[in-house]
Motif scaffolding. Structure first.
Motif, PDB file in Angstrom:
ATOM      1  N   ARG A  54      21.759  21.210  33.222  1.00  8.96           N
ATOM      2  CA  ARG A  54      20.940  21.825  32.585  1.00  8.96           C
ATOM      3  C   ARG A  54      20.862  23.510  32.635  1.00  8.96           C
ATOM      4  O   ARG A  54      20.553  24.405  31.585  1.00  8.96           O
ATOM      5  N   VAL A  55      21.419  23.952  33.634  1.00  6.66           N
ATOM      6  CA  VAL A  55      21.807  25.513  33.670  1.00  6.66           C
ATOM      7  C   VAL A  55      22.851  25.844  32.530  1.00  6.66           C
ATOM      8  O   VAL A  55      23.107  26.742  31.964  1.00  6.66           O
ATOM      9  N   ALA A  56      23.857  25.090  32.705  1.00  6.32           N
ATOM     10  CA  ALA A  56      25.278  25.205  31.685  1.00  6.32           C
ATOM     11  C   ALA A  56      24.708  25.358  30.259  1.00  6.32           C
ATOM     12  O   ALA A  56      25.010  25.921  29.558  1.00  6.32           O
ATOM     13  N   LYS A  57      23.779  24.363  29.748  1.00  3.45           N
ATOM     14  CA  LYS A  57      23.248  24.049  28.652  1.00  3.45           C
ATOM     15  C   LYS A  57      22.191  24.997  28.281  1.00  3.45           C
ATOM     16  O   LYS A  57      21.738  25.142  27.123  1.00  3.45           O
ATOM     17  N   GLY A  58      21.828  25.815  29.263  1.00  7.76           N
ATOM     18  CA  GLY A  58      20.692  26.803  28.836  1.00  7.76           C
ATOM     19  C   GLY A  58      19.256  26.332  29.057  1.00  7.76           C
ATOM     20  O   GLY A  58      18.429  27.111  28.362  1.00  7.76           O
ATOM     21  N   ARG A  59      19.035  25.454  29.445  1.00  9.19           N
ATOM     22  CA  ARG A  59      17.860  24.740  29.578  1.00  9.19           C
ATOM     23  C   ARG A  59      16.946  25.024  30.962  1.00  9.19           C
ATOM     24  O   ARG A  59      15.736  24.816  30.860  1.00  9.19           O
ATOM     25  N   LEU A  60      17.717  25.526  31.915  1.00  5.32           N
ATOM     26  CA  LEU A  60      17.359  26.271  33.219  1.00  5.32           C
ATOM     27  C   LEU A  60      18.178  27.556  33.134  1.00  5.32           C
ATOM     28  O   LEU A  60      19.055  27.619  33.031  1.00  5.32           O
ATOM     29  N   HIS A  61      17.249  28.560  33.724  1.00  2.00           N
ATOM     30  CA  HIS A  61      17.851  29.718  34.311  1.00  2.00           C
ATOM     31  C   HIS A  61      17.417  30.213  35.443  1.00  2.00           C
ATOM     32  O   HIS A  61      16.283  30.395  35.839  1.00  2.00           O
ATOM     33  N   PRO A  62      18.574  30.170  36.450  1.00  2.00           N
ATOM     34  CA  PRO A  62      18.059  30.713  37.831  1.00  2.00           C
ATOM     35  C   PRO A  62      17.442  32.151  37.785  1.00  2.00           C
ATOM     36  O   PRO A  62      17.855  33.079  37.197  1.00  2.00           O
ATOM     37  N   LEU A  63      16.305  32.423  38.531  1.00  2.00           N
ATOM     38  CA  LEU A  63      15.682  33.663  38.718  1.00  2.00           C
ATOM     39  C   LEU A  63      15.675  33.863  40.131  1.00  2.00           C
ATOM     40  O   LEU A  63      16.149  35.222  40.558  1.00  2.00           O
ATOM     41  N   PHE A  64      15.620  33.127  41.157  1.00  2.00           N
ATOM     42  CA  PHE A  64      15.614  33.474  42.473  1.00  2.00           C
ATOM     43  C   PHE A  64      16.197  32.291  43.239  1.00  2.00           C
ATOM     44  O   PHE A  64      16.434  31.230  42.630  1.00  2.00           O
ATOM     45  N   ARG A  65      16.525  32.277  44.504  1.00  2.00           N
ATOM     46  CA  ARG A  65      17.221  31.266  45.429  1.00  2.00           C
ATOM     47  C   ARG A  65      16.268  30.060  45.172  1.00  2.00           C
ATOM     48  O   ARG A  65      15.005  30.012  45.362  1.00  2.00           O
ATOM     49  N   HIS A  66      16.766  28.913  44.528  1.00  2.00           N
ATOM     50  CA  HIS A  66      16.185  27.498  44.449  1.00  2.00           C
ATOM     51  C   HIS A  66      14.961  27.557  43.413  1.00  2.00           C
ATOM     52  O   HIS A  66      14.107  26.636  43.487  1.00  2.00           O
ATOM     53  N   VAL A  67      14.918  28.566  42.483  1.00  2.00           N
ATOM     54  CA  VAL A  67      13.937  28.685  41.591  1.00  2.00           C
ATOM     55  C   VAL A  67      14.638  28.999  39.999  1.00  2.00           C
ATOM     56  O   VAL A  67      15.299  29.776  40.027  1.00  2.00           O
ATOM     57  N   PHE A  68      13.832  28.150  39.275  1.00  2.00           N
ATOM     58  CA  PHE A  68      14.444  28.286  37.811  1.00  2.00           C
ATOM     59  C   PHE A  68      13.449  28.564  36.986  1.00  2.00           C
ATOM     60  O   PHE A  68      12.308  28.019  36.972  1.00  2.00           O
ATOM     61  N   LEU A  69      13.748  29.183  35.653  1.00  2.00           N
ATOM     62  CA  LEU A  69      12.997  29.377  34.329  1.00  2.00           C
ATOM     63  C   LEU A  69      13.472  28.319  33.479  1.00  2.00           C
ATOM     64  O   LEU A  69      14.586  27.990  33.223  1.00  2.00           O
ATOM     65  N   ALA A  70      12.230  27.364  33.197  1.00  2.00           N
ATOM     66  CA  ALA A  70      12.788  26.311  31.971  1.00  2.00           C
ATOM     67  C   ALA A  70      12.560  26.776  30.541  1.00  2.00           C
ATOM     68  O   ALA A  70      11.784  27.707  30.349  1.00  2.00           O
ATOM     69  N   GLY A  71      13.356  26.426  29.805  1.00  2.00           N
ATOM     70  CA  GLY A  71      13.620  26.865  28.178  1.00  2.00           C
ATOM     71  C   GLY A  71      14.292  28.286  28.193  1.00  2.00           C
ATOM     72  O   GLY A  71      15.535  28.592  28.454  1.00  2.00           O
ATOM     73  N   HIS A  72      13.395  29.180  27.763  1.00  2.00           N
ATOM     74  CA  HIS A  72      13.973  30.219  27.036  1.00  2.00           C
ATOM     75  C   HIS A  72      14.244  31.158  28.601  1.00  2.00           C
ATOM     76  O   HIS A  72      13.696  31.045  29.263  1.00  2.00           O
ATOM     77  N   PRO A  73      15.358  32.158  28.165  1.00  2.00           N
ATOM     78  CA  PRO A  73      15.950  32.944  29.127  1.00  2.00           C
ATOM     79  C   PRO A  73      15.035  34.383  29.480  1.00  2.00           C
ATOM     80  O   PRO A  73      15.230  34.752  30.500  1.00  2.00           O
ATOM     81  N   VAL A  74      14.224  34.534  28.792  1.00  2.00           N
ATOM     82  CA  VAL A  74      13.164  35.666  28.911  1.00  2.00           C
ATOM     83  C   VAL A  74      11.759  35.255  29.495  1.00  2.00           C
ATOM     84  O   VAL A  74      11.108  34.430  28.950  1.00  2.00           O
ATOM     85  N   PRO A  75      11.677  35.530  30.930  1.00  2.00           N
ATOM     86  CA  PRO A  75      10.349  35.075  31.452  1.00  2.00           C
ATOM     87  C   PRO A  75       9.030  35.477  30.772  1.00  2.00           C
ATOM     88  O   PRO A  75       9.037  36.681  30.492  1.00  2.00           O
ATOM     89  N   PRO A  76       8.155  34.661  30.631  1.00  2.00           N
ATOM     90  CA  PRO A  76       6.916  35.017  30.259  1.00  2.00           C
ATOM     91  C   PRO A  76       6.242  35.832  31.190  1.00  2.00           C
ATOM     92  O   PRO A  76       6.418  36.044  32.467  1.00  2.00           O
ATOM     93  N   SER A  77       5.127  36.251  30.872  1.00  2.00           N
ATOM     94  CA  SER A  77       4.164  37.086  31.522  1.00  2.00           C
ATOM     95  C   SER A  77       3.963  36.623  33.002  1.00  2.00           C
ATOM     96  O   SER A  77       3.417  35.249  33.101  1.00  2.00           O
ATOM     97  N   LEU A  78       4.142  37.336  34.176  1.00  2.00           N
ATOM     98  CA  LEU A  78       3.929  36.835  35.416  1.00  2.00           C
ATOM     99  C   LEU A  78       4.844  35.800  35.908  1.00  2.00           C
ATOM    100  O   LEU A  78       4.526  35.100  36.953  1.00  2.00           O
ATOM    101  N   ALA A  79       5.796  35.101  35.232  1.00  2.00           N
ATOM    102  CA  ALA A  79       6.784  34.279  35.552  1.00  2.00           C
ATOM    103  C   ALA A  79       7.737  34.754  36.991  1.00  2.00           C
ATOM    104  O   ALA A  79       7.872  33.925  37.792  1.00  2.00           O
ATOM    105  N   ARG A  80       7.998  35.771  36.929  1.00  2.00           N
ATOM    106  CA  ARG A  80       8.935  36.548  37.996  1.00  2.00           C
ATOM    107  C   ARG A  80       8.103  36.360  39.082  1.00  2.00           C
ATOM    108  O   ARG A  80       8.589  36.160  40.275  1.00  2.00           O
ATOM    109  N   GLU A  81       6.922  36.841  38.972  1.00  2.00           N
ATOM    110  CA  GLU A  81       5.828  37.017  40.493  1.00  2.00           C
ATOM    111  C   GLU A  81       5.933  35.354  40.851  1.00  2.00           C
ATOM    112  O   GLU A  81       5.752  35.432  41.931  1.00  2.00           O
ATOM    113  N   THR A  82       5.422  34.652  40.031  1.00  2.00           N
ATOM    114  CA  THR A  82       5.370  33.107  40.283  1.00  2.00           C
ATOM    115  C   THR A  82       6.687  32.704  40.951  1.00  2.00           C
ATOM    116  O   THR A  82       6.493  31.948  41.978  1.00  2.00           O
ATOM    117  N   ALA A  83       7.714  33.063  40.465  1.00  2.00           N
ATOM    118  CA  ALA A  83       9.095  32.491  41.006  1.00  2.00           C
ATOM    119  C   ALA A  83       9.271  32.995  42.269  1.00  2.00           C
ATOM    120  O   ALA A  83       9.726  32.371  43.286  1.00  2.00           O
TER     121      ALA A  83
END
Length: 173
Positions: A54-83
């Motif tokens: 899923r990371v290779a296909k662009g469906r998951l994007h690593p943000l921090f250790r063991h935490v991923f953003l699902a879908g789009h590579p640009v985090p929505p508001s407060l996603a980085r804080e949540t991650a």
């Protein structure tokens, strides 16, 4: 059936072939500002290969250790804080510049997420997260703007006073 209609139908069927685990994960991610942990992915039945795929296909994007953003590579508001909170653990709270941004005291959080943790020693460092420790943190020092555990505005200003430039602190106040 004409070849172009068959091709369109096959394409539509492939789009509809979403794995049930992916649907459940999408619902969970929606509740967490698009963020998922490795543990949550594994609990849904994904192993290392499934996550890597899923990371290779662009469906998951690593943000921090063991935490991923699902879908789009640009985090929505407060996603980085949540991650950052999910990556650091259940006892972490947003602090310093990050908390000041969440409270609307500063316009930008800065490149690193700042977290405060009641601990005797720092957790393993990770890029993008600056963890500060304290011996105690009173319940009155924790607020939950936008549902995120964050130091109170007063505590945020006190923490910011130890790290910010004087003009930045003056703007926050």
């Amino acid at each position: 059936m004409r070849p172009e209609r068959a091709s369109r139908l096959a394409g539509a069927l492939e789009i509809d072939k979403v794995h049930p685990d992916d649907r459940a994960l999408a619902q969970l991610a929606a509740a967490q500002r698009g963020v998922l942990t490795r543990a949550q992915l594994e609990a849904a039945g994904l192993g290392r290969r499934g996550i890597a795929h899923r990371v290779a296909k662009g469906r998951l994007h690593p943000l921090f250790r063991h935490v991923f953003l699902a879908g789009h590579p640009v985090p929505p508001s407060l996603a980085r804080e949540t991650a950052a909170l999910l990556s650091t653990g259940p006892h972490a709270v947003l602090s310093h510049r990050t908390a000041a941004n969440v409270h609307g005291l500063l316009p930008r959080p800065g490149p690193e997420m700042h977290l405060l943790l009641v601990a005797r020693r720092l957790p393993r460092p990770q890029p993008g997260i600056d963890v500060h420790t304290t011996k105690t943190l009173e319940a009155t020092d924790i607020h939950r703007p936008h549902g995120l555990p964050t130091t109170s505005p007063t505590r945020t200003l006190l923490d910011l006073a130890t790290a910010a430039l004087p003009d930045e602190l003056a703007r926050a106040v």
